[in-house]
Scaffold this motif. Structure first.
Motif, short mmCIF file in Angstrom:
data_model
loop_
_atom_site.label_atom_id
_atom_site.label_comp_id
_atom_site.label_asym_id
_atom_site.label_seq_id
_atom_site.Cartn_x
_atom_site.Cartn_y
_atom_site.Cartn_z
N ALA A 37 52.64 -3.93 -24.86
CA ALA A 37 51.75 -3.47 -23.89
C ALA A 37 50.27 -4.48 -23.90
O ALA A 37 50.20 -4.71 -22.90
N ARG A 38 50.08 -5.14 -25.10
CA ARG A 38 48.98 -5.88 -25.26
C ARG A 38 49.14 -7.03 -24.52
O ARG A 38 48.52 -7.72 -23.74
N ALA A 39 50.52 -7.52 -24.87
CA ALA A 39 51.08 -8.89 -24.39
C ALA A 39 51.22 -8.85 -22.62
O ALA A 39 50.97 -9.78 -22.01
N LEU A 40 51.49 -7.74 -22.30
CA LEU A 40 51.90 -7.48 -20.85
C LEU A 40 50.52 -7.85 -20.05
O LEU A 40 50.52 -8.44 -19.20
N VAL A 41 49.51 -7.28 -20.62
CA VAL A 41 48.29 -7.28 -19.67
C VAL A 41 47.37 -8.64 -20.11
O VAL A 41 46.32 -8.74 -20.03
N ALA B 251 49.75 -15.48 -15.99
CA ALA B 251 49.27 -16.76 -16.74
C ALA B 251 48.90 -17.58 -15.95
O ALA B 251 47.92 -18.38 -16.42
N ARG B 252 48.86 -17.66 -14.81
CA ARG B 252 47.92 -18.68 -13.87
C ARG B 252 46.55 -18.47 -13.33
O ARG B 252 46.04 -18.98 -12.85
N PRO C 113 50.83 -13.93 -24.26
CA PRO C 113 52.08 -13.94 -24.90
C PRO C 113 52.66 -15.46 -25.32
O PRO C 113 51.96 -16.53 -24.59
N SER C 114 53.49 -15.34 -26.25
CA SER C 114 53.79 -16.69 -26.67
C SER C 114 54.75 -17.56 -25.55
O SER C 114 54.73 -18.54 -25.42
N SER C 115 55.39 -16.62 -24.95
CA SER C 115 56.34 -17.29 -23.73
C SER C 115 56.76 -16.08 -22.93
O SER C 115 56.58 -15.00 -23.35
N GLY C 116 57.20 -16.72 -21.91
CA GLY C 116 57.87 -15.45 -20.69
C GLY C 116 56.72 -15.36 -19.63
O GLY C 116 55.66 -16.12 -19.87
N GLU C 117 57.10 -14.65 -18.68
CA GLU C 117 56.16 -14.54 -17.56
C GLU C 117 55.97 -13.27 -17.12
O GLU C 117 56.87 -12.24 -17.07
N VAL C 118 54.94 -12.70 -16.64
CA VAL C 118 54.68 -11.25 -16.19
C VAL C 118 53.85 -11.76 -15.04
O VAL C 118 52.93 -12.24 -14.52
N ARG C 119 54.53 -10.74 -13.81
CA ARG C 119 53.90 -10.77 -12.34
C ARG C 119 53.53 -9.28 -12.28
O ARG C 119 54.19 -8.38 -12.48
N VAL C 120 52.58 -9.31 -11.74
CA VAL C 120 51.80 -8.02 -11.16
C VAL C 120 51.78 -8.11 -9.45
O VAL C 120 50.72 -9.29 -9.22
N ALA C 121 52.46 -7.36 -9.00
CA ALA C 121 52.14 -7.45 -7.22
C ALA C 121 52.51 -9.09 -6.92
O ALA C 121 51.72 -9.51 -6.02
N PRO D 27 60.16 -5.50 -7.25
CA PRO D 27 59.29 -4.74 -8.22
C PRO D 27 57.96 -5.02 -8.24
O PRO D 27 57.42 -6.20 -8.02
N PHE D 28 56.81 -3.85 -8.48
CA PHE D 28 55.60 -4.14 -8.46
C PHE D 28 55.05 -4.96 -9.77
O PHE D 28 54.10 -5.71 -9.88
N VAL D 29 55.78 -4.68 -10.76
CA VAL D 29 55.44 -5.29 -12.07
C VAL D 29 57.00 -5.79 -12.61
O VAL D 29 58.02 -5.27 -12.60
N SER D 30 56.65 -7.13 -12.81
CA SER D 30 58.13 -7.65 -13.30
C SER D 30 57.98 -8.74 -14.75
O SER D 30 56.99 -9.15 -14.99
N VAL D 31 58.70 -8.36 -15.74
CA VAL D 31 58.40 -9.04 -16.92
C VAL D 31 59.68 -9.83 -17.20
O VAL D 31 60.85 -9.41 -17.18
#
Lengths: 278, 263, 518
Positions: B57-61, B79-80, B66-74, B3-7
């Motif tokens: 939406a705001r946490a996503l970008v 977070a890194r 975010p308090s926890s969790g991971e968002v990957r774009v491409a 996926p392009f965006v994964s949460v």
């Protein structure tokens, strides 16, 4: 209706005239300060003990001479330097530092904001003139020091103003959009916060300028401002007080110039505030 | 296909920030949300107001981390990235907010609003005007609009400008947070069509957020339903519409007049 | 909204300060007059109201050399002896005294039935306690030095007290007759009573109240040992009024009976009015432009001479000090020991320039530190600055608080130039104290001065003392450790109804006991 309309017109005309007068007064004072040596025939400290207490209109002394035979006009013209110098330094310092503090408080929030707010309130809760006296006593005399002292006193006013405005802007969609667009904080502040904050800062600055001049005069009157033999309006009033009946021009002219300057600044500040709305 | 965006397990909660002030009461938390969006598709996110859509939406970008969790774009975990990297990355994923009136600074001419975005995208100063005209054309406006202030535009036009601005950095991923809900119904369709065009033309990926389930179902390839900060329904649009798993989704369907008609 | 609230507040503030300034600038006398209240009724005529130019720093006679203190406490205390009109000494608390042949033992017989204000009868022990207090290090009396030849004070019986000296010292009598020789009650000295705020003595007036910045009140002592002659005022009030104009207007309006400041501008007016008059006495103050003789440049005699030549003394006295008599040495014109030395460095700007050229002076700026609360000195300093500037010497004025002046300039000699007046002492030895050893604020030292002062101190014969002091004055005039500018007049404004006004120029005090009002 017609009557109302003309009345409105008259009021507007008076307002415009007064504004023009106020601007003229300030321009004259600035010209005094900048071109003082070109404008007057006498050095402001040049004494002539053989021509003391000459009344206004004496040849060569349009506004008379003081208790040491110094030319009153020259001293008023040069005295504008102390007033504008101190006012300028005070406004520059208080507005720049105050603005920075206000921005930092509003943008950082949390403990930083609380600290700045509490400090600002603490400073504001002191009587202005007392605080200025205290700061001058620590910093010693001199135009720079007096300007700085007054600047410190008024910093919280700007800090509070800018903080309040910035916090309001922060809640605006365009501020959030700007952040979301990936603008640097600096760019966001420059584009969206400053244009909103600056007009209010300018209005506050004119008022602060007027207050600074008054405080400089008060400090000089108390012997804490400009040091003799250099002239300042407040100092001239101080020196004049024992010759009140004997040589009233020594109090009247500097008092008049001081009052005119203050009223002009305040009037312009009001007009500006009206013009900018709210 | 990745996926392009994964949460993954995204949470955002707020705590009291200082002793002197009360915590922010009005923001809504998001709890353990996971989903993925394929490139050049639209995921619709629906939920009642207060369900945490905007927070998500705001946490996503990472506008609010975010308090926890991971968002990957491409494939890149946000977070890194660090602050600077994140700011750069954010240009490639834009949010279009609900209210176009507030989104444009009333004191700035349109060219400066667009200019800000172009400057962020690294467009040199002397090229900005041409690029701004280009952007306006994309959304059906012309160069004559550049020197105007926002107050000269209608709501729909403003939203077009906001969309144009979002496109300045040539983004790949747009979060559309209620992009049309403050507009007249007649104009809503125009904006939706514009967004669809742009998606086709630039191969964009959308997260389309709305309280209006019928609108979401109309545009989306996949749908998520948010309730009290939790994703109670998530799947391909077809599946969610036909066989909703949760009671809540069904209740939402019932509340939506357009859906009745379709069924 | 927040903004407008702030700016509004700001404007009001500005207006407030302007109004305050205008009030300060223009109708000051009227404000103060209303504060003084309306002219008092006939019933209160028994009181005399005196305008005084400032607060005394303390009311303790032993802890200060402040003129206003001695002005204020004159009515509260008595001394063992008193200065007479001709420079002799008269009995006061001591009825008679005698000195041993070797000049080392002075014996005083106390008056009988003298009562302190708190009721106790004066005894020899009170005198002992008083002088032990002056010598007590914790009191840090600035006058302790005058008593350094005093070995001990002892009570022989209830009414006889003996001063034992280490060497003959004639000026002892002057100390005993000065304001700081005030006799305090032994019991209160012992209990640590705060004489600084509540004086208790044997004087003609009893302390009532001191309201800082407002007034000091005292009432007649009905049991005064000199007796209560008819017509003495029941009460004397010292009103603290720092503005000359205010004092003058209050005198004219009849709200004050005596004022201690009269401006140059008002002298004529007060003299010409039928209901006011001016008392004009040559004061014992010597106005000086003092120089730090340790300063790199000022230790050069030529620079000091140049400065002396640059000063037009009469002009300074006229403009800054309301007139006076120029002097060229350290004693005031009215002092019996004054030597009429011709001024070696009269006003001569050209000579001043030459001397500066010869010296190492290369345009450095000298700081002139001036106590900012003494307006005549500030005015004088402005004039000096101009006069010195005209001969090419750069001077920068620096106004400092009186307390800073005392500590920085007077105690620590941290100054280049300063402007001050030296008060008179009953014996010239008091004025020259410290100028023998170099322990003085101008850091002046001269071997001959040490010799002369020592000789004068132990010399009992008056004629010989005159010679010794004259020689010393000639040396000081030549050496100019400071520019001795002149003796100013002391102007006091009086209502025409004031009688028996006796000003003692040496002590700068009014004799309250004799003062009367019609």
């Amino acid at each position: 209706m017609v009557e109302d309309w003309t009345r409105q017109q008259i009021l507007t005309a008076i307002g415009t005239t007064l504004t023009a007068l106020a601007v003229t007064v300030l321009v004259v004072v600035v010209v005094f300060a900048v071109y003082a040596p070109l404008l007057v025939a006498h050095a402001p400290t040049a004494q002539n003990l053989d021509a003391r207490f000459q009344p206004p209109g004496t040849e060569g002394h349009l506004l008379g001479t003081d208790e040491l035979g110094r030319d009153v006009l020259s001293r008023i013209v040069y005295g504008s330097r102390a007033s504008l110098g101190v006012g300028g330094i005070a406004v520059l310092l208080s507005s720049s530092v105050g603005m920075a503090l206000g921005l930092v408080a509003a943008l950082a929030g949390g403990v930083v904001e609380d600290t700045i707010t509490i400090l600002a309130d603490a400073v504001l809760s002191f009587p202005t003139i007392l605080l200025a006296i205290a700061v001058v006593s620590v910093l010693q005399y001199g135009m720079l020091q007096v300007g700085a002292a007054i600047g410190v006193v008024f910093m919280p006013v700007f800090a509070r103003l800018v903080r309040a405005e910035t916090k309001a802007v922060r809640e605006e969609g365009y501020f959030r959009s700007s952040r979301a667009l990936g603008s640097s904080l600096l760019r966001t502040v420059a584009l969206h916060v400053l244009p909103n904050v600056l007009p209010r800062v300018v209005v506050q600055a004119t008022i602060t300028f007027a207050l600074a001049i008054v405080i400089e005069s008060s400090l000089a009157y108390l012997g804490l401002g400009t040091q003799p033999p250099n002239p300042s309006w407040g100092l001239m009033l101080r020196d004049a007080r024992n010759a009140l009946f004997h040589a009233p021009w020594l109090s009247v002219f500097p008092g008049l110039v001081l009052a005119l300057t203050i009223f002009s600044l305040n009037f312009l500040g009001d007009r500006l505030a009206e013009h900018l709305g709210r | 296909m990745t996926p392009f965006v994964s949460v993954e397990g995204l949470s955002k909660t707020y705590t009291a920030r200082s002793l002197l002030r009360r915590s922010r009461a009005a923001t809504h938390a998001v709890r353990d949300v996971s989903f993925a969006i394929a490139r050049n598709t639209i995921m619709g996110l629906a939920g009642e107001s207060g369900s945490g859509k905007s927070t998500l939406a705001r946490a996503l970008v990472h506008l609010d981390p975010p308090s926890s969790g991971e968002v990957r774009v491409a494939g890149i975990p946000l977070a890194r990235l660090g602050r600077r990297g994140l700011r750069k990355a954010r240009r490639r994923m834009q949010i279009v907010f609900q209210d176009p009136h507030g989104a444009l600074n009333p004191r700035l001419r349109i060219k400066y609003s667009l200019g800000e975005a172009l400057a962020n995208a690294g467009v040199p100063r002397r090229e900005r005007r041409a690029r701004a005209v280009e952007l306006l054309r994309l959304v059906g406006l012309g160069p004559e609009h550049l020197d105007r202030y926002p107050r000269a535009f209608s709501g729909g036009q403003k939203q077009r400008i906001v969309i144009a601005r979002a496109l300045a950095g040539k983004p790949e991923f747009l979060i559309l947070d209620e992009p049309v809900s403050s507009l007249d119904v007649s104009i809503q369709a125009q904006i939706i069509n514009l967004l669809m065009d742009l998606k086709q033309r630039f191969g964009l990926t959308y997260l389309f957020i709305s309280h209006d389930l019928s609108l979401v179902s109309y545009v989306s390839d996949s749908i998520g339903i948010l309730q009290d900060g939790r994703l109670v329904e998530y799947g391909p649009a077809e599946q969610v519409l036909k066989q909703p798993r949760s009671e809540y989704t069904r209740a939402l369907f019932d509340a939506s007049p357009a859906m009745h008609r379709e069924r | 909204m927040q903004m407008s609230a702030i700016s509004h507040k700001g404007r009001q503030g500005a207006l407030g300060v302007i109004v305050t300034l205008l009030l300060l600038a223009v109708p000051a006398p009227y404000r103060a007059l209303s504060a003084l209240g309306a002219p008092e009724s006939a019933a209160a005529e028994a009181s005399i109201r005196i305008g005084m130019s400032g607060n005394p720093d303390t009311l303790d006679p032993h802890r200060t050399s402040g003129t206003l203190t001695f002005f204020s406490i004159r009515g509260f205390y008595d001394t063992l002896i008193e200065p007479g009109e001709e420079g002799e000494y008269r009995p006061a608390l001591a009825e008679r005294w005698e000195v041993s042949d070797d000049g080392l033992i002075w014996t005083f017989e106390l008056r009988e039935r003298v009562r302190f204000h708190h009721g106790r009868i004066l005894q020899a022990a009170d005198v002992v306690a008083t002088f032990e207090r002056i010598l007590d290090d914790t009191i840090a009396s600035p006058h302790a030095r005058e008593l350094r030849r005093l070995k001990r004070v002892e009570a022989l019986n209830e009414r006889t007290v003996r001063f034992v000296l280490s060497e003959p010292y004639t000026p002892l009598l002057a100390t005993l007759a000065s304001g700081w020789g005030a006799i305090l009650p032994a019991d209160l000295v012992e209990s640590g009573h705060r004489f600084s705020v509540e004086p208790v003595g044997t004087g003609a007036y009893v302390f009532v109240h001191w309201q800082e910045d407002s007034h000091i009140r005292m009432r007649r002592n009905p049991e005064y040992w000199r007796g209560n002659e008819v017509g003495a005022p029941e009460e004397i009030a010292l009103r603290i009024i720092t503005e000359t104009t205010v004092q003058e207007q209050a005198l004219i309006a009849g709200q004050l009976d005596i004022i201690d400041m009269v401006s140059e501008a008002m002298l004529d007016t007060l003299e010409q009015r039928s209901d006011t008059m001016v008392d004009r006495t040559l004061s014992s103050l010597v106005m000086v432009l003092a120089m730090n003789n340790h300063h790199e440049l000022l230790q050069d005699l030529r620079v000091r001479q140049a400065i002396a030549h640059a000063v037009n003394k009469q002009q300074v006295l006229d403009v800054a000090y309301n007139g006076g008599r120029p002097v060229s040495t350290f004693l005031d014109y009215g002092d019996p020991f004054y030597a009429d030395v011709e001024d070696p460095y009269p006003y001569d700007p050209d000579r001043a320039r030459e001397l500066l050229d010869e010296s190492d002076y290369a345009g450095e700026t000298l700081r002139m530190s001036v106590p900012q609360n003494y307006e005549p000195h500030v005015r004088a300093a402005e004039i000096y600055t101009e006069m010195l500037g005209r001969v090419g010497l750069n001077v920068e004025l620096r106004l400092i608080e009186w307390s800073s002046w005392l500590s920085d300039v007077y105690q620590n000699s941290d100054f280049d130039l300063t402007v001050i007046g030296h008060t008179g002492k009953l014996d010239p030895d008091g004025r020259f104290a410290g100028y023998d050893t170099g322990d003085n604020y101008v850091n002046w030292h001269h071997p001959k001065a040490e010799e002369l002062l020592e000789a004068a101190r132990t010399e009992a014969e008056l004629e010989r003392r005159y010679e010794l002091y004259a020689e010393l004055q000639r040396i000081m005039a030549e050496e100019v450790p400071m520019v001795f500018v002149g003796t100013s007049y002391r102007h006091m404004g009086l209502r025409a109804s004031i009688r028996e006004f006796h000003m003692d120029p040496k002590l700068d005090t009014i004799d309250f006991y004799r003062l009367r009002k019609d």
